[in-house]
Scaffold this motif. Structure first.
Motif, PDB file in Angstrom:
ATOM      1  N   ALA A   1       0.826  -1.212   0.000  1.00 14.68           N
ATOM      2  CA  ALA A   1       0.000   0.000   0.000  1.00 14.68           C
ATOM      3  C   ALA A   1       0.859   1.261   0.000  1.00 14.68           C
ATOM      4  CB  ALA A   1      -0.931   0.002   1.207  1.00 14.68           C
ATOM      5  N   GLY A   2       2.171   1.127   0.250  1.00 19.11           N
ATOM      6  CA  GLY A   2       3.079   2.272   0.241  1.00 19.11           C
ATOM      7  C   GLY A   2       3.093   3.059   1.533  1.00 19.11           C
ATOM      8  N   ILE A   3       2.805   2.421   2.643  1.00 18.76           N
ATOM      9  CA  ILE A   3       2.789   3.103   3.939  1.00 18.76           C
ATOM     10  C   ILE A   3       4.209   3.414   4.404  1.00 18.76           C
ATOM     11  CG2 ILE A   3       2.216   2.816   6.376  1.00 18.76           C
ATOM     12  CD1 ILE A   3      -0.264   1.316   5.466  1.00 18.76           C
ATOM     13  N   PHE A   4       5.134   2.501   4.178  1.00 17.90           N
ATOM     14  CA  PHE A   4       6.501   2.666   4.654  1.00 17.90           C
ATOM     15  C   PHE A   4       7.315   3.502   3.667  1.00 17.90           C
ATOM     16  CE2 PHE A   4       5.246  -1.591   6.336  1.00 17.90           C
ATOM     17  CZ  PHE A   4       5.096  -1.188   7.636  1.00 17.90           C
ATOM     18  N   GLN A   5       8.177   4.385   4.176  1.00 16.10           N
ATOM     19  CA  GLN A   5       9.026   5.198   3.329  1.00 16.10           C
ATOM     20  C   GLN A   5      10.317   4.468   2.957  1.00 16.10           C
ATOM     21  OE1 GLN A   5       9.720   8.836   5.397  1.00 16.10           O
ATOM     22  NE2 GLN A   5       7.585   9.514   5.240  1.00 16.10           N
ATOM     23  N   SER A   6      10.816   3.642   3.847  1.00 16.45           N
ATOM     24  CA  SER A   6      12.116   3.017   3.618  1.00 16.45           C
ATOM     25  C   SER A   6      12.003   1.664   2.903  1.00 16.45           C
ATOM     26  CB  SER A   6      12.841   2.817   4.953  1.00 16.45           C
ATOM     27  OG  SER A   6      12.092   1.956   5.776  1.00 16.45           O
ATOM     28  N   VAL A   7      10.799   1.142   2.727  1.00 12.41           N
ATOM     29  CA  VAL A   7      10.613  -0.158   2.084  1.00 12.41           C
ATOM     30  C   VAL A   7       9.727   0.059   0.866  1.00 12.41           C
ATOM     31  CG1 VAL A   7       9.757  -2.495   2.369  1.00 12.41           C
ATOM     32  CG2 VAL A   7      10.749  -1.299   4.321  1.00 12.41           C
ATOM     33  N   GLY A   8      10.261  -0.293  -0.300  1.00 15.72           N
ATOM     34  CA  GLY A   8       9.479  -0.137  -1.515  1.00 15.72           C
ATOM     35  C   GLY A   8       8.542  -1.319  -1.709  1.00 15.72           C
ATOM     36  N   PRO A   9       7.647  -1.235  -2.672  1.00 14.72           N
ATOM     37  CA  PRO A   9       6.747  -2.356  -2.958  1.00 14.72           C
ATOM     38  C   PRO A   9       7.513  -3.579  -3.413  1.00 14.72           C
ATOM     39  CG  PRO A   9       6.064  -0.370  -4.141  1.00 14.72           C
ATOM     40  CD  PRO A   9       7.366  -0.069  -3.488  1.00 14.72           C
ATOM     41  N   LYS A  10       6.927  -4.719  -3.244  1.00 14.19           N
ATOM     42  CA  LYS A  10       7.581  -5.985  -3.593  1.00 14.19           C
ATOM     43  C   LYS A  10       7.839  -6.031  -5.103  1.00 14.19           C
ATOM     44  CE  LYS A  10       7.203 -10.873  -2.658  1.00 14.19           C
ATOM     45  NZ  LYS A  10       6.379 -11.927  -2.097  1.00 14.19           N
ATOM     46  N   GLY A  11       9.059  -6.445  -5.466  1.00 10.99           N
ATOM     47  CA  GLY A  11       9.398  -6.587  -6.873  1.00 10.99           C
ATOM     48  C   GLY A  11      10.111  -5.369  -7.432  1.00 10.99           C
ATOM     49  N   LYS A  12      10.290  -4.335  -6.635  1.00 17.00           N
ATOM     50  CA  LYS A  12      11.001  -3.140  -7.146  1.00 17.00           C
ATOM     51  C   LYS A  12      12.353  -3.025  -6.528  1.00 17.00           C
ATOM     52  CE  LYS A  12       7.251  -0.203  -8.542  1.00 17.00           C
ATOM     53  NZ  LYS A  12       6.631   1.056  -8.433  1.00 17.00           N
TER      54      LYS A  12
END
Length: 79
Positions: free
Chosen positions: A68-79
């Motif tokens: 959902a993009g809540i975290f700033q330091s963790v990107g979406p899965k697969g990126k």
């Protein structure tokens, strides 16, 4: 006109007698409030927490928040 005399009020020990009665009433009221809080609020809350954590999967929740993009330091899965 015959005036009847009122009996004298009992003043000796009046405070102790009334205090004893009111302490019993206060104790019963406090016990009732404590019991109603325990069974009306605390027990249902404990049951709700137990039901929630019985099937809770932290990794699944983390992945949903990450996607959902809540975290700033963790990107979406697969990126």
């Amino acid at each position: 006109m015959s005036a009847t005399l009122l009996p004298k009020p009992l003043m000796r020990g009046l405070l102790a007698k009334r205090l004893r009665k009111h302490m019993v009433i206060a104790f019963i009221f406090a016990a009732g409030c404590a019991a109603s809080y325990k069974f009306g609020v605390a027990e249902p809350r404990k049951k709700a927490y137990a039901d929630f954590y019985r099937n809770y999967d932290a990794m699944k929740d983390f992945e949903q928040m990450r996607d959902a993009g809540i975290f700033q330091s963790v990107g979406p899965k697969g990126k």
